[in-house]
Write an enzyme that holds these catalytic residues in place. Structure first.
Site, PDB file in Angstrom:
ATOM      1  N   CYS A 286       0.835  -1.211   0.000  1.00  0.00           N
ATOM      2  CA  CYS A 286       0.000   0.000   0.000  1.00  0.00           C
ATOM      3  C   CYS A 286       0.864   1.253   0.000  1.00  0.00           C
ATOM      4  O   CYS A 286       0.387   2.322  -0.357  1.00  0.00           O
ATOM      5  CB  CYS A 286      -0.910  -0.013   1.215  1.00  0.00           C
ATOM      6  N   GLU A 383      -3.525   2.685  -7.799  1.00  0.00           N
ATOM      7  CA  GLU A 383      -2.281   1.967  -7.497  1.00  0.00           C
ATOM      8  C   GLU A 383      -2.150   0.777  -8.455  1.00  0.00           C
ATOM      9  O   GLU A 383      -3.084  -0.010  -8.598  1.00  0.00           O
ATOM     10  CB  GLU A 383      -2.231   1.547  -6.025  1.00  0.00           C
TER      11      GLU A 383
HETATM   12  P1  NAP Z   1      -9.202  -6.288  -0.649  1.00  0.00           P
HETATM   13  O1  NAP Z   1      -9.673  -6.910  -1.885  1.00  0.00           O
HETATM   14  O2  NAP Z   1      -9.890  -5.076  -0.147  1.00  0.00           O
HETATM   15  O3  NAP Z   1      -9.255  -7.438   0.460  1.00  0.00           O
HETATM   16  C1  NAP Z   1      -8.871  -7.195   1.782  1.00  0.00           C
HETATM   17  C2  NAP Z   1      -9.666  -8.095   2.694  1.00  0.00           C
HETATM   18  O4  NAP Z   1     -11.042  -7.748   2.590  1.00  0.00           O
HETATM   19  C3  NAP Z   1      -9.562  -9.568   2.338  1.00  0.00           C
HETATM   20  O5  NAP Z   1      -9.577 -10.329   3.519  1.00  0.00           O
HETATM   21  C4  NAP Z   1     -10.834  -9.796   1.543  1.00  0.00           C
HETATM   22  O6  NAP Z   1     -11.290 -11.115   1.546  1.00  0.00           O
HETATM   23  C5  NAP Z   1     -11.784  -8.911   2.319  1.00  0.00           C
HETATM   24  N1  NAP Z   1     -13.003  -8.590   1.595  1.00  0.00           N
HETATM   25  C6  NAP Z   1     -13.190  -8.432   0.266  1.00  0.00           C
HETATM   26  N2  NAP Z   1     -14.489  -8.168   0.008  1.00  0.00           N
HETATM   27  C7  NAP Z   1     -15.132  -8.172   1.198  1.00  0.00           C
HETATM   28  C8  NAP Z   1     -16.481  -7.993   1.603  1.00  0.00           C
HETATM   29  N3  NAP Z   1     -17.451  -7.772   0.721  1.00  0.00           N
HETATM   30  N4  NAP Z   1     -16.780  -8.073   2.920  1.00  0.00           N
HETATM   31  C9  NAP Z   1     -15.813  -8.323   3.812  1.00  0.00           C
HETATM   32  N5  NAP Z   1     -14.515  -8.514   3.496  1.00  0.00           N
HETATM   33  C10 NAP Z   1     -14.175  -8.421   2.207  1.00  0.00           C
HETATM   34  O7  NAP Z   1      -7.671  -5.910  -0.703  1.00  0.00           O
HETATM   35  P2  NAP Z   1      -6.449  -6.858  -1.098  1.00  0.00           P
HETATM   36  O8  NAP Z   1      -6.445  -6.986  -2.563  1.00  0.00           O
HETATM   37  O9  NAP Z   1      -6.420  -8.083  -0.256  1.00  0.00           O
HETATM   38  O10 NAP Z   1      -5.219  -5.973  -0.578  1.00  0.00           O
HETATM   39  C11 NAP Z   1      -4.674  -4.993  -1.333  1.00  0.00           C
HETATM   40  C12 NAP Z   1      -5.204  -3.646  -0.893  1.00  0.00           C
HETATM   41  O11 NAP Z   1      -4.921  -3.442   0.478  1.00  0.00           O
HETATM   42  C13 NAP Z   1      -4.513  -2.517  -1.601  1.00  0.00           C
HETATM   43  O12 NAP Z   1      -5.460  -1.532  -1.935  1.00  0.00           O
HETATM   44  C14 NAP Z   1      -3.527  -1.989  -0.577  1.00  0.00           C
HETATM   45  O13 NAP Z   1      -3.137  -0.663  -0.800  1.00  0.00           O
HETATM   46  C15 NAP Z   1      -4.293  -2.177   0.679  1.00  0.00           C
HETATM   47  N6  NAP Z   1      -3.407  -2.233   1.858  1.00  0.00           N
HETATM   48  C16 NAP Z   1      -3.409  -1.185   2.721  1.00  0.00           C
HETATM   49  C17 NAP Z   1      -2.559  -1.198   3.810  1.00  0.00           C
HETATM   50  C18 NAP Z   1      -2.528  -0.060   4.772  1.00  0.00           C
HETATM   51  O14 NAP Z   1      -1.968  -0.218   5.836  1.00  0.00           O
HETATM   52  N7  NAP Z   1      -3.119   1.091   4.447  1.00  0.00           N
HETATM   53  C19 NAP Z   1      -1.719  -2.301   4.029  1.00  0.00           C
HETATM   54  C20 NAP Z   1      -1.749  -3.356   3.123  1.00  0.00           C
HETATM   55  C21 NAP Z   1      -2.613  -3.311   2.043  1.00  0.00           C
HETATM   56  P3  NAP Z   1     -10.934 -12.117   0.339  1.00  0.00           P
HETATM   57  O15 NAP Z   1      -9.464 -12.142   0.265  1.00  0.00           O
HETATM   58  O16 NAP Z   1     -11.526 -13.393   0.793  1.00  0.00           O
HETATM   59  O17 NAP Z   1     -11.567 -11.555  -0.889  1.00  0.00           O
END
Ligand code: NAP
Length: 482
Positions: A286, A383
């Site tokens: 991120c 991103e």
């Molecule tokens: P994501 O798609 O938002 O998923 C994150 C989590 O949310 C996963 O456990 C996912 O489950 C869950 N999720 C998805 N849809 C959901 C719903 N409808 N209800 C409840 N939970 C749901 O993000 P990602 O692709 O894993 O991670 C990348 C993103 O995280 C990037 O945007 C990155 O910038 C951000 N990030 C931010 C930080 C920070 O500290 N600001 C740190 C790391 C990452 P599933 O995997 O089962 O779909």
């Protein structure tokens, strides 16, 4: 099934101190596409049961002395560091990052557990000068209650400990839904929590489809807080779903970090910083540099240095010795990178290095450098989450600050400069929660991590992180003269 780390590799969920569920969801190595494990596919009912267990456990857990909670967290920390190699291997197998990086993440993650253990006994109340002679104003700090945590796949260990450590230290209990593709690191942490003697129901892990689990966590009135790390899109959805029960929200969302190299920068240091910020975790962090602004006086030299460095980067499965960059997490991630590069080229960017899938095939993509990126391109506004470094030439400070801030994200920014006046001006003008000045890696448990604008709410890490999990109660003690 490849059982390379049988000791900590679990294939069931951890609810109320018991391993439950039938393994049915495959966990796949992104480097090979091969199955490395299986976990259960639980839903709303099991999540409700986990919340009930966390609520029951809350009474005893919050009543423990802070020193007792601290002792258990210290034991959990010791086990995490003792098992660093197994945890790292498990992470590399399910997530793909090079083993050294995985090891670094486990130690970074363990740091949050240690910090939390140290902070458990430092949650201090206060007395405030009174407004009435026969009364006293006292403020006490109490745990917020049951926390629902949802974490991403890019840091399968540390994004969990960064929440669980302070939550448990404050006296909260937790139900965690880890990312679907990286559940093994989460379940290994649960196994170590169990071995550390953390009481049943205090830390629960539920794997399965995101929507039903997330729906229950956000809709259930017993959950008092949602702590989420992931995309801005899902963060907004969870905030909307939590509105009816007015939960506290801690949101660590997406970024779009500018990385600025001024004419007076130490270019070697800037290059090292950029390589770390951009290509660590295959560009899937991120806080990754997403738009790289280089001042005109050093632009040509810096881009040559970058292209030269990128050309020698060893790419391959994270488990292989000497690999600096692993695969992307899944096919959709590769397609997103391809789309961003194609869109940029169509709109006038030039490829200086890479720009295609890597010869290793599968989910490997070449480390890529583009020049001539601009605000009309997808990669400026979103991103890329991949190993693409788009360069943008700029002339002066005011112009680059405007361009750097031209985003709804506000997580991290980086710049390299030596002039002290400029360092302060730029650090203050950048609209982000984190600024790295002459540093490309800003993550440490010691500092408050978090974003502004659409990058989130709240902070994790440092002595501030634990505050998210605490309620303040004001007690007016009256009638004291009687
Ligand atoms: P994501 O798609 O938002 O998923 C994150 C989590 O949310 C996963 O456990 C996912 O489950 C869950 N999720 C998805 N849809 C959901 C719903 N409808 N209800 C409840 N939970 C749901 O993000 P990602 O692709 O894993 O991670 C990348 C993103 O995280 C990037 O945007 C990155 O910038 C951000 N990030 C931010 C930080 C920070 O500290 N600001 C740190 C790391 C990452 P599933 O995997 O089962 O779909």
């Amino acid at each position: 099934m490849d059982q390379k780390v049988p000791d900590l590799q679990k294939d069931q969920c951890y609810i109320d101190g018991t391993w439950v569920g039938t393994p049915s969801r495959a966990v796949v190595d992104p480097a090979t596409g091969e199955q490395v494990g299986e976990v259960p596919n639980l839903g709303a009912d099991e999540t409700r049961a986990a919340i009930a267990a966390a609520e029951t456990a809350l009474k005893g857990w919050r009543a423990l002395l802070a020193s007792e909670r601290a002792a258990l967290l210290h034991r959990w920390y010791a086990l995490q560091t003792e098992h660093v190699d197994e945890l790292a291997r498990l992470m590399t197998l399910e997530q793909g990052k090079p083993l050294d990086e995985a090891r670094g993440e486990v130690l970074y993650g363990a740091g949050f557990t240690r910090l939390a253990a140290e902070q458990a006994g430092k949650i201090l109340g206060e007395t405030i000068p009174t407004h009435k002679a026969d009364a006293r104003i006292v403020v006490i700090k109490q745990p917020i209650g049951v926390v629902g945590a949802i974490t991403p796949w890019n840091f399968p260990n540390a994004m969990i400990t960064r929440k669980a450590g302070p939550a448990l230290a404050a006296g909260c209990t937790m139900v965690l839904k880890p990312a679907g593709v990286t559940p093994l690191s989460a379940l290994a942490l649960a196994e170590l929590a169990d071995r550390a003697g953390i009481p049943k129901g205090v830390f629960n892990v539920v794997t399965g489809d995101a929507a039903p689990i997330g729906g229950e966590l956000t809709g259930n009135p017993s959950v008092r807080m949602i702590s989420f790390t992931g995309s801005t899109q899902v963060g907004k959805l969870l905030a909307r779903q939590s509105a009816d029960t007015v939960k506290r929200m801690a949101l660590e969302l997406g970024g779009n970090a500018p990385f600025i190299v001024f004419d007076d920068a130490d270019l070697d240091a800037a290059l090292d910083g950029l390589m770390a910020s951009k290509f660590r975790n295959t560009g899937q962090t991120c806080v990754c540099a997403n738009r790289i602004f280089v001042q005109s006086g050093v632009f040509d030299r810096f881009s040559e240095m970058l292209v030269e460095r990128v050309a020698t980067m060893p790419v391959g499965p994270g488990i292989e010795e000497g690999v600096a960059m692993g695969p992307l997490i899944n096919d959709a991630a590769v397609e997103k990178v391809e789309t961003h590069v194609r869109d940029a080229v169509e709109k006038g960017a030039r490829v200086l290095a890479g720009g295609e899938r890597h010869e290793r095939g599968g989910r490997f993509y070449q480390p890529t450098v583009l020049t001539g990126a601009g605000p009309e391109m997808l990669l400026w506004n979103d991103e890329t989450f991949g190993p693409v470094a788009p360069l943008i030439k700029f002339e002066d400070e005011a112009e680059v600050i405007d361009m750097a801030n031209d985003t709804e994200s506000g997580l991290a920014a980086y710049f390299y400069a030596r002039d002290l006046g400029r360092v302060w001006r730029v650090a203050e003008a950048l609209e982000t929660g984190i600024v790295g000045v002459n540093e490309g890696i800003i993550s440490t448990p010691n500092a408050p991590f978090g974003g502004i604008k659409e990058s989130g709410l709240g902070r994790e890490g440092s002595h501030h992180g634990i505050e998210e999990y605490i309620e303040m109660k004001y007690i007016l003690m009256g009638g004291l003269d009687g």
